[in-house]
Design a protein around this motif. Structure first.
Motif, mmCIF file in Angstrom:
data_model
loop_
_atom_site.group_PDB
_atom_site.id
_atom_site.type_symbol
_atom_site.label_atom_id
_atom_site.label_comp_id
_atom_site.label_asym_id
_atom_site.label_seq_id
_atom_site.Cartn_x
_atom_site.Cartn_y
_atom_site.Cartn_z
ATOM 1 N N THR A 70 45.815 -10.618 6.985
ATOM 2 C CA THR A 70 46.945 -10.918 8.324
ATOM 3 C C THR A 70 46.819 -9.736 9.174
ATOM 4 O OG1 THR A 70 48.305 -12.079 6.731
ATOM 5 C CG2 THR A 70 49.237 -11.521 8.831
ATOM 6 N N MET A 71 46.690 -8.496 8.953
ATOM 7 C CA MET A 71 46.834 -7.538 9.634
ATOM 8 C C MET A 71 45.454 -7.582 10.760
ATOM 9 S SD MET A 71 49.132 -4.203 8.349
ATOM 10 C CE MET A 71 49.014 -3.589 9.763
ATOM 11 N N ARG A 72 44.351 -7.697 10.071
ATOM 12 C CA ARG A 72 42.937 -7.481 10.693
ATOM 13 C C ARG A 72 42.874 -8.899 11.586
ATOM 14 N NH1 ARG A 72 37.342 -5.680 7.982
ATOM 15 N NH2 ARG A 72 36.906 -6.978 9.916
ATOM 16 N N ALA A 73 43.386 -10.257 11.386
ATOM 17 C CA ALA A 73 43.731 -11.257 11.929
ATOM 18 C C ALA A 73 44.297 -10.959 13.416
ATOM 19 C CB ALA A 73 44.038 -12.379 11.339
ATOM 20 N N HIS A 74 45.256 -10.055 13.361
ATOM 21 C CA HIS A 74 46.051 -9.793 14.651
ATOM 22 C C HIS A 74 45.427 -8.647 15.078
ATOM 23 C CE1 HIS A 74 48.332 -12.939 12.508
ATOM 24 N NE2 HIS A 74 49.098 -13.371 13.804
ATOM 25 N N GLY A 75 44.306 -8.064 14.947
ATOM 26 C CA GLY A 75 43.829 -6.920 15.643
ATOM 27 C C GLY A 75 44.163 -5.546 15.133
ATOM 28 N N ALA A 76 44.435 -5.464 13.806
ATOM 29 C CA ALA A 76 44.894 -4.236 13.578
ATOM 30 C C ALA A 76 43.805 -3.409 12.601
ATOM 31 C CB ALA A 76 46.098 -3.945 12.595
ATOM 32 N N HIS A 77 43.673 -2.089 12.736
ATOM 33 C CA HIS A 77 42.467 -1.552 12.184
ATOM 34 C C HIS A 77 43.119 -1.075 10.798
ATOM 35 C CE1 HIS A 77 38.848 0.750 11.792
ATOM 36 N NE2 HIS A 77 39.773 1.802 10.985
ATOM 37 N N CYS A 78 42.233 -1.465 9.642
ATOM 38 C CA CYS A 78 42.617 -1.369 8.232
ATOM 39 C C CYS A 78 41.813 -0.267 7.496
ATOM 40 C CB CYS A 78 42.752 -2.676 7.640
ATOM 41 S SG CYS A 78 43.821 -3.864 8.274
ATOM 42 N N ALA A 79 42.623 0.729 6.983
ATOM 43 C CA ALA A 79 41.929 1.995 6.414
ATOM 44 C C ALA A 79 42.445 2.150 5.133
ATOM 45 C CB ALA A 79 41.821 3.068 7.148
ATOM 46 N N LEU A 80 41.587 2.234 4.169
ATOM 47 C CA LEU A 80 42.038 2.735 2.515
ATOM 48 C C LEU A 80 41.883 4.001 2.601
ATOM 49 C CD1 LEU A 80 42.931 1.291 -0.173
ATOM 50 C CD2 LEU A 80 40.470 1.399 -0.602
ATOM 51 N N ILE A 81 42.844 4.907 1.844
ATOM 52 C CA ILE A 81 42.736 6.488 1.701
ATOM 53 C C ILE A 81 43.045 6.513 0.318
ATOM 54 C CG2 ILE A 81 45.088 6.933 2.432
ATOM 55 C CD1 ILE A 81 43.317 9.421 3.867
ATOM 56 N N SER A 82 42.609 7.627 -0.545
ATOM 57 C CA SER A 82 42.942 7.715 -1.878
ATOM 58 C C SER A 82 42.465 9.204 -2.180
ATOM 59 C CB SER A 82 42.253 6.717 -2.785
ATOM 60 O OG SER A 82 42.400 6.990 -4.205
ATOM 61 N N GLY A 83 43.234 9.690 -3.060
ATOM 62 C CA GLY A 83 42.948 11.091 -3.765
ATOM 63 C C GLY A 83 42.092 10.580 -4.861
ATOM 64 N N GLY A 84 41.826 9.470 -5.034
ATOM 65 C CA GLY A 84 40.789 8.888 -6.116
ATOM 66 C C GLY A 84 39.274 9.076 -5.668
ATOM 67 N N PHE A 85 38.405 8.199 -5.880
ATOM 68 C CA PHE A 85 37.279 8.211 -5.866
ATOM 69 C C PHE A 85 36.437 6.997 -5.094
ATOM 70 C CE2 PHE A 85 38.736 10.128 -10.023
ATOM 71 C CZ PHE A 85 38.697 11.361 -9.440
ATOM 72 N N PHE A 124 35.127 3.517 -6.177
ATOM 73 C CA PHE A 124 36.285 2.536 -6.406
ATOM 74 C C PHE A 124 36.733 2.293 -4.904
ATOM 75 C CE2 PHE A 124 36.535 4.900 -10.472
ATOM 76 C CZ PHE A 124 36.316 4.137 -11.210
ATOM 77 N N THR A 125 37.122 3.020 -4.080
ATOM 78 C CA THR A 125 37.500 2.736 -2.767
ATOM 79 C C THR A 125 36.590 1.935 -2.063
ATOM 80 O OG1 THR A 125 36.809 4.861 -1.651
ATOM 81 C CG2 THR A 125 39.192 4.458 -2.451
ATOM 82 N N SER A 126 35.103 2.106 -2.215
ATOM 83 C CA SER A 126 34.073 1.512 -1.459
ATOM 84 C C SER A 126 34.187 -0.057 -1.869
ATOM 85 C CB SER A 126 32.654 2.179 -1.690
ATOM 86 O OG SER A 126 32.341 2.181 -3.098
ATOM 87 N N ARG A 127 34.355 -0.005 -3.178
ATOM 88 C CA ARG A 127 34.142 -1.543 -3.655
ATOM 89 C C ARG A 127 35.504 -2.225 -3.267
ATOM 90 N NH1 ARG A 127 30.926 1.490 -6.166
ATOM 91 N NH2 ARG A 127 29.179 0.548 -7.382
ATOM 92 N N VAL A 128 36.626 -1.470 -3.199
ATOM 93 C CA VAL A 128 38.156 -2.270 -3.128
ATOM 94 C C VAL A 128 37.928 -2.454 -1.441
ATOM 95 C CG1 VAL A 128 40.436 -1.842 -2.858
ATOM 96 C CG2 VAL A 128 39.314 -1.303 -4.813
ATOM 97 N N ALA A 129 37.611 -1.650 -0.674
ATOM 98 C CA ALA A 129 37.406 -1.952 0.573
ATOM 99 C C ALA A 129 36.567 -3.000 1.044
ATOM 100 C CB ALA A 129 36.989 -0.611 1.399
#
Length: 298
Positions: free
Chosen positions: A166-181, A184-189
């Protein structure tokens, strides 16, 4: 005083007209002028516009009036500028339901030990960097196949797909950030449609983990720095940003964002955050921005 809005949110079917009436009377008792109810989603989310009362006072009053048994979240904020143009989301126990490091530790037979350190770090009891180094060291020799098995067991938090889409569809930039690894973030993103991801990198020898993580280690300060960097890159004031997380290493970015939401968070985070979601799913972040049910993308 700037026009304000109180958003009441529950899981589908969990918000009643009686809940809204309780919140309305609580605001009026403090001298607020309260406008007509605007239902964003039937039995799930509603806005109460109000004036002559600070947002934090309105939130506290609504929570007291509703009580924990109602399982209704309350978020008050300025009515103007609710829709954010940048989303920065924590991954573990926020966008996904588990802590990936704890799940990796299960394959190494040390889950209980690692999970206890994770709990203390996320509660702010011990330093995040030291805790990460200690936990990763316990994974030395773990075959790389354990990473794939952990990925296959990951489950997304309800509402995560809708939030990003929804946020992407309305022009927002979406970023995933993690103290993890990054594994996993590459696959989730990729799966959920985040524009980018930032995390730590586990080191391996081609067959197994070495028990070390690449430097520099991403921690609490880096989450805040990433929020500020992305805002500058996209020409946005921090007031136009939304951050969400659950652990102590998320506190700085939550405090700096225009809307910082503690999501089913650890006690120290829930107590400090200006906005929190204790009961609803991640669709709550859309309702808090004023999105209506018909606008939400699957």
């Amino acid at each position: 005083m700037t026009p304000q809005v109180l958003t009441l949110i529950a899981l589908p079917g969990g918000l009643s007209a009686a809940h809204v009436a309780q919140a309305r009377e609580a605001l009026r008792a403090l001298g607020a002028e309260v406008g007509p109810t605007d239902w964003l989603a039937p039995d799930e989310a509603a806005d109460l516009p109000f004036g002559n009362l600070a947002a934090d006072q309105a939130t506290a009053a609504a929570r007291r009036a509703l009580g924990e048994g109602a399982r209704v979240d309350a978020i008050a904020q300025a009515a103007e500028g609710r829709r954010k143009r940048l989303l920065l989301a924590d991954m573990d126990s926020t966008i996904i339901t588990t802590e990936t490091l704890d799940e990796l530790a299960a394959h190494a037979g040390v889950k209980e030990r690692v999970a206890e350190i994770t709990r203390r770090a996320m509660n702010g009891e011990i330093d995040f960097r030291d805790a990460l180094v200690e936990r990763v060291a316990m994974l030395e020799g773990l075959p790389l196949s354990a990473l794939e098995r952990t990925w296959k067991a990951i489950r997304f938090t309800p509402g995560a797909r809708e939030l990003v889409a929804t946020m992407r569809a309305h022009g927002a930039h979406c970023a995933l950030i993690s103290g993890g690894f990054t594994y996993f973030t590459s696959r989730v993103a990729l799966t959920l449609g985040f524009h980018e991801h930032v995390a730590n990198t586990l080191l391996d020898d081609g067959r197994a983990l070495t028990g070390r993580v690449a430097e520099p280690i991403l921690g609490r300060e880096d989450k805040l720095a990433t929020l500020k960097r992305l805002a500058v890159e996209h020409g946005l004031p921090l007031s136009a940003t939304l951050a969400v997380g659950d652990g102590a290493n998320d506190l700085d970015m939550l405090a700096a964002a225009g809307l910082g939401v503690a999501f089913h968070a650890k006690p120290i985070v829930a107590a400090a955050a200006r906005a929190r979601v204790d009961h609803a799913d991640l669709r709550a972040l859309l309702f808090a921005q004023g999105y209506r049910a018909r606008e939400i993308r699957a």
